[in-house]
Design a protein around this motif. Sequence first.
Motif, PDB file in Angstrom:
ATOM      1  N   GLY A   1       0.819  -1.217   0.000  1.00 14.67           N
ATOM      2  CA  GLY A   1       0.000   0.000   0.000  1.00 14.67           C
ATOM      3  C   GLY A   1       0.846   1.257   0.000  1.00 14.67           C
ATOM      4  N   LEU A   2       1.980   1.212   0.690  1.00 11.21           N
ATOM      5  CA  LEU A   2       2.867   2.370   0.715  1.00 11.21           C
ATOM      6  C   LEU A   2       3.506   2.601  -0.657  1.00 11.21           C
ATOM      7  CD1 LEU A   2       4.542   1.715   4.162  1.00 11.21           C
ATOM      8  CD2 LEU A   2       3.308   3.783   3.557  1.00 11.21           C
ATOM      9  N   ALA A   3       3.766   1.513  -1.377  1.00 18.25           N
ATOM     10  CA  ALA A   3       4.452   1.649  -2.675  1.00 18.25           C
ATOM     11  C   ALA A   3       3.481   1.884  -3.831  1.00 18.25           C
ATOM     12  CB  ALA A   3       5.286   0.395  -2.943  1.00 18.25           C
ATOM     13  N   LEU A   4       2.311   1.279  -3.754  1.00 15.21           N
ATOM     14  CA  LEU A   4       1.333   1.447  -4.843  1.00 15.21           C
ATOM     15  C   LEU A   4       0.745   2.854  -4.790  1.00 15.21           C
ATOM     16  CD1 LEU A   4      -0.715  -1.883  -4.822  1.00 15.21           C
ATOM     17  CD2 LEU A   4       0.400  -0.904  -6.815  1.00 15.21           C
TER      18      LEU A   4
ATOM     19  N   LEU B   1      -5.871   3.715   9.777  1.00 17.41           N
ATOM     20  CA  LEU B   1      -6.583   2.662   9.066  1.00 17.41           C
ATOM     21  C   LEU B   1      -6.298   1.339   9.762  1.00 17.41           C
ATOM     22  CD1 LEU B   1      -8.301   2.484   6.510  1.00 17.41           C
ATOM     23  CD2 LEU B   1      -6.242   1.959   5.224  1.00 17.41           C
ATOM     24  N   ALA B   2      -7.338   0.641  10.155  1.00 18.46           N
ATOM     25  CA  ALA B   2      -7.142  -0.640  10.840  1.00 18.46           C
ATOM     26  C   ALA B   2      -6.471  -1.640   9.906  1.00 18.46           C
ATOM     27  CB  ALA B   2      -8.490  -1.169  11.303  1.00 18.46           C
ATOM     28  N   GLY B   3      -5.744  -2.577  10.517  1.00 13.39           N
ATOM     29  CA  GLY B   3      -5.000  -3.562   9.725  1.00 13.39           C
ATOM     30  C   GLY B   3      -5.873  -4.283   8.713  1.00 13.39           C
ATOM     31  N   MET B   4      -7.074  -4.683   9.147  1.00 15.14           N
ATOM     32  CA  MET B   4      -7.957  -5.428   8.240  1.00 15.14           C
ATOM     33  C   MET B   4      -8.402  -4.544   7.075  1.00 15.14           C
ATOM     34  SD  MET B   4      -9.355  -8.161   7.365  1.00 15.14           S
ATOM     35  CE  MET B   4      -9.271  -9.336   8.707  1.00 15.14           C
ATOM     36  N   ALA B   5      -8.719  -3.269   7.359  1.00 16.45           N
ATOM     37  CA  ALA B   5      -9.156  -2.349   6.300  1.00 16.45           C
ATOM     38  C   ALA B   5      -8.038  -2.142   5.287  1.00 16.45           C
ATOM     39  CB  ALA B   5      -9.577  -1.018   6.914  1.00 16.45           C
ATOM     40  N   GLN B   6      -6.817  -1.971   5.796  1.00 10.75           N
ATOM     41  CA  GLN B   6      -5.656  -1.785   4.913  1.00 10.75           C
ATOM     42  C   GLN B   6      -5.455  -3.032   4.035  1.00 10.75           C
ATOM     43  OE1 GLN B   6      -3.140   0.873   4.943  1.00 10.75           O
ATOM     44  NE2 GLN B   6      -2.143  -0.149   3.234  1.00 10.75           N
ATOM     45  N   THR B   7      -5.602  -4.204   4.650  1.00 14.33           N
ATOM     46  CA  THR B   7      -5.410  -5.459   3.911  1.00 14.33           C
ATOM     47  C   THR B   7      -6.450  -5.591   2.807  1.00 14.33           C
ATOM     48  OG1 THR B   7      -4.635  -6.445   5.966  1.00 14.33           O
ATOM     49  CG2 THR B   7      -5.155  -7.967   4.193  1.00 14.33           C
ATOM     50  N   VAL B   8      -7.723  -5.366   3.161  1.00 13.96           N
ATOM     51  CA  VAL B   8      -8.806  -5.495   2.181  1.00 13.96           C
ATOM     52  C   VAL B   8      -8.612  -4.484   1.050  1.00 13.96           C
ATOM     53  CG1 VAL B   8     -11.296  -5.180   1.839  1.00 13.96           C
ATOM     54  CG2 VAL B   8     -10.466  -6.467   3.811  1.00 13.96           C
ATOM     55  N   MET B   9      -8.299  -3.243   1.424  1.00  5.54           N
ATOM     56  CA  MET B   9      -8.153  -2.179   0.440  1.00  5.54           C
ATOM     57  C   MET B   9      -7.003  -2.482  -0.539  1.00  5.54           C
ATOM     58  SD  MET B   9      -7.885   1.852   1.315  1.00  5.54           S
ATOM     59  CE  MET B   9      -9.389   2.054   2.186  1.00  5.54           C
ATOM     60  N   THR B  10      -5.855  -2.867  -0.001  1.00  4.97           N
ATOM     61  CA  THR B  10      -4.684  -3.104  -0.861  1.00  4.97           C
ATOM     62  C   THR B  10      -4.894  -4.322  -1.748  1.00  4.97           C
ATOM     63  OG1 THR B  10      -3.277  -2.156   0.850  1.00  4.97           O
ATOM     64  CG2 THR B  10      -2.172  -3.407  -0.872  1.00  4.97           C
TER      65      THR B  10
ATOM     66  N   SER C   1      -7.081   4.244  -8.507  1.00  2.22           N
ATOM     67  CA  SER C   1      -6.228   5.416  -8.279  1.00  2.22           C
ATOM     68  C   SER C   1      -6.523   6.059  -6.919  1.00  2.22           C
ATOM     69  CB  SER C   1      -6.461   6.429  -9.408  1.00  2.22           C
ATOM     70  OG  SER C   1      -5.404   7.333  -9.491  1.00  2.22           O
ATOM     71  N   ILE C   2      -7.803   6.166  -6.597  1.00  3.85           N
ATOM     72  CA  ILE C   2      -8.179   6.761  -5.305  1.00  3.85           C
ATOM     73  C   ILE C   2      -7.651   5.901  -4.150  1.00  3.85           C
ATOM     74  CG2 ILE C   2     -10.157   7.259  -3.790  1.00  3.85           C
ATOM     75  CD1 ILE C   2     -11.697   8.046  -6.394  1.00  3.85           C
ATOM     76  N   LEU C   3      -7.818   4.576  -4.288  1.00  2.00           N
ATOM     77  CA  LEU C   3      -7.317   3.662  -3.246  1.00  2.00           C
ATOM     78  C   LEU C   3      -5.804   3.781  -3.119  1.00  2.00           C
ATOM     79  CD1 LEU C   3      -9.379   0.396  -3.986  1.00  2.00           C
ATOM     80  CD2 LEU C   3      -9.681   1.966  -2.074  1.00  2.00           C
ATOM     81  N   ALA C   4      -5.139   3.863  -4.279  1.00  2.00           N
ATOM     82  CA  ALA C   4      -3.667   3.935  -4.284  1.00  2.00           C
ATOM     83  C   ALA C   4      -3.188   5.190  -3.567  1.00  2.00           C
ATOM     84  CB  ALA C   4      -3.149   3.916  -5.718  1.00  2.00           C
ATOM     85  N   THR C   5      -3.820   6.319  -3.863  1.00  2.00           N
ATOM     86  CA  THR C   5      -3.405   7.567  -3.220  1.00  2.00           C
ATOM     87  C   THR C   5      -3.709   7.525  -1.728  1.00  2.00           C
ATOM     88  OG1 THR C   5      -3.763   8.796  -5.252  1.00  2.00           O
ATOM     89  CG2 THR C   5      -3.711  10.082  -3.235  1.00  2.00           C
ATOM     90  N   PHE C   6      -4.840   6.927  -1.379  1.00  2.00           N
ATOM     91  CA  PHE C   6      -5.209   6.838   0.040  1.00  2.00           C
ATOM     92  C   PHE C   6      -4.172   6.023   0.817  1.00  2.00           C
ATOM     93  CE2 PHE C   6      -7.345   5.461   3.832  1.00  2.00           C
ATOM     94  CZ  PHE C   6      -8.046   6.591   4.211  1.00  2.00           C
ATOM     95  N   THR C   7      -3.819   4.837   0.295  1.00  2.00           N
ATOM     96  CA  THR C   7      -2.859   3.995   1.027  1.00  2.00           C
ATOM     97  C   THR C   7      -1.473   4.647   1.050  1.00  2.00           C
ATOM     98  OG1 THR C   7      -2.485   2.684  -0.979  1.00  2.00           O
ATOM     99  CG2 THR C   7      -4.023   1.799   0.625  1.00  2.00           C
ATOM    100  N   PHE C   8      -1.141   5.384  -0.027  1.00  2.00           N
ATOM    101  CA  PHE C   8       0.157   6.071  -0.095  1.00  2.00           C
ATOM    102  C   PHE C   8       0.245   7.154   0.981  1.00  2.00           C
ATOM    103  CE2 PHE C   8       2.640   9.713  -1.571  1.00  2.00           C
ATOM    104  CZ  PHE C   8       3.836   9.133  -1.954  1.00  2.00           C
ATOM    105  N   PHE C   9      -0.785   8.014   1.046  1.00  2.00           N
ATOM    106  CA  PHE C   9      -0.746   9.126   2.002  1.00  2.00           C
ATOM    107  C   PHE C   9      -1.057   8.674   3.421  1.00  2.00           C
ATOM    108  CE2 PHE C   9      -1.125  12.333  -1.512  1.00  2.00           C
ATOM    109  CZ  PHE C   9      -0.025  13.073  -1.130  1.00  2.00           C
TER     110      PHE C   9
END
Lengths: 448, 113
Positions: A17-20, A148-157, A281-289
């Motif tokens: 998520g940090l890299a995407l 962002l909770a671990g599970m949310a981050q996992t599902v999103m990425t 793209s929105i998900l990518a920017t969210f996980t990046f920031f």
Amino acid sequence: MRKRGMGLATMVATSAGLALASSSYAAGIQAAGVASGLWVVLAILVGGVVTMATALNFSELAAMYPNAGGVQVYVRHAFGRAMSVTVTLLYVVLGWAGGSAESYIFAQALTYLARAGHVPVLSQVPPLAWVALTLAGFYVVNLFGVELAGMAQTVMTFSMIGLLIAVSIFAWTNASASDWHGVLTTSFPHWGFLMGIAYTVYMYVGFEWITPLSEDARDKRVVPRALPITVLILAVCYALFTGAMVLTVPLPDLAASPVPHMVFAHAFGGVPLVLIVGTISILATFTFFNGGMMGNSRLLYAMAREGILPKALSRVHLRFFTPWVALSVMFAVQFVLSTVVTLTGAYVVPILLAALIESFVYALIGLTVFILRRREPAADRPVRVRGSVLALGSFVVFLVLGVSLMFPPSPLAVPLIFFIAGTACFLYAHFAAPRVEETALNAAPRTS
Amino acid sequence: MESPLYLALQEFTVKAQADKTVVKMLRDWDRMIHIEATDGDSYTLSVADRRVTVLEGLHAERDIALVAPSATLTGVFTGALNPAREFAAGRLKFVGSNKDEMKLDAIVQLIWG
């Protein structure tokens, strides 16, 4: 006695998520521009292989120092404090560079999305307003300490990765014979191929920022395992998606836009695909920031707490328990840089600057592993690749990639800003930081 | 005889209880903080209902752990050592969430400046 920590899937999701990022697609197309079309797929995969070597270097260090704060600590053990401070400050610059490219490209993607969908009002919002809204939104989220909770981050990425792979396979399997003919007749680019690999370094930026999370992991093998797995996933995703873009849309059309992924989606699948890729793209920017802005402000905060940066940066908000001064400084500088990028449209400069800084950090990490093996041969190394080829090899390869990014077709601003920022960080670490530290020691009733 | 670390923890709890801002910060923050000395006795700081208590040994499931040699832990809790510097140098280990880390550090800053 211990509570359950982050598992392998969550750690991989956090790292990926940090890299995407939305800007990764633009970086891929810039790489395709120098590596001649579909050769970029090979460049991304080769970039993945050399980054995998770095991932294994990080794995060794993360397993060796599981309780400490990442790169700055590893470098400190090998090269001393001044070099560690220099590298940490360069990391902050890298964060600003990546953040300015990301906010600009994200704003362009939102504008593209609104216009493609003929959304009234939103399609008229200027990109600078989107940049301001995006950064302000992430500033407030980070200031309030919303994580962002671990599970949310996992599902999103993993949703993002799944969508990327699905869209890519769809494009690869539906490319016409003329599409294939157009890209397969391109000859091997030689120097351009090397440049292409160097450009792709940006696509992996940030995967290693999970190393300070070793203590949050379920066990000490999680981070060392997650790092190479993440690089593998990223390499496959990027190679498939960039290849799909280059295969189905003429390269000049893609390279002319800061949002080639949206151009590709529109040209290949119309508005429905624009919506899908826009969501990615929105998900990518969210996980990046989500990780990036807070991580960077914490670097400033930690250095201020150590007495290396002015004490004001170590203030904590007494309601939200976030480093609000460091966060505000991060936001202010980020906003100025993002505005400059938005007004000039020079988004390639921060992308290549970030790739250049990261190349030197990766080279330094290779050298760090080599030096620490010699200096501390008896230290416990739960993860270790035999021999020194990997450590020294990655040092040499990333040094070459970093140097190549200083030459055309990289804009002159890239090496220029790198030297100015690098010199400023070096001088601060060697001359200003000791004085700031001395002042802090004299002001506080401490003995160290 | 009570160890220097125990006395340091006692001193810390007294200062924490005497600081109104710290007491306010302890609201809704019940935590078991393990103070694990790698070369001596370990203790638990129990934070419950805005009160901080020192317990001998490691009690219950921990939320936070600070692991270091006794001298480092004593220095940190007497304000003689900068915890951030000890952490960066690898001499002090912190286990816990980011939010708890920030809160504990904010308390330390309020007490020791």
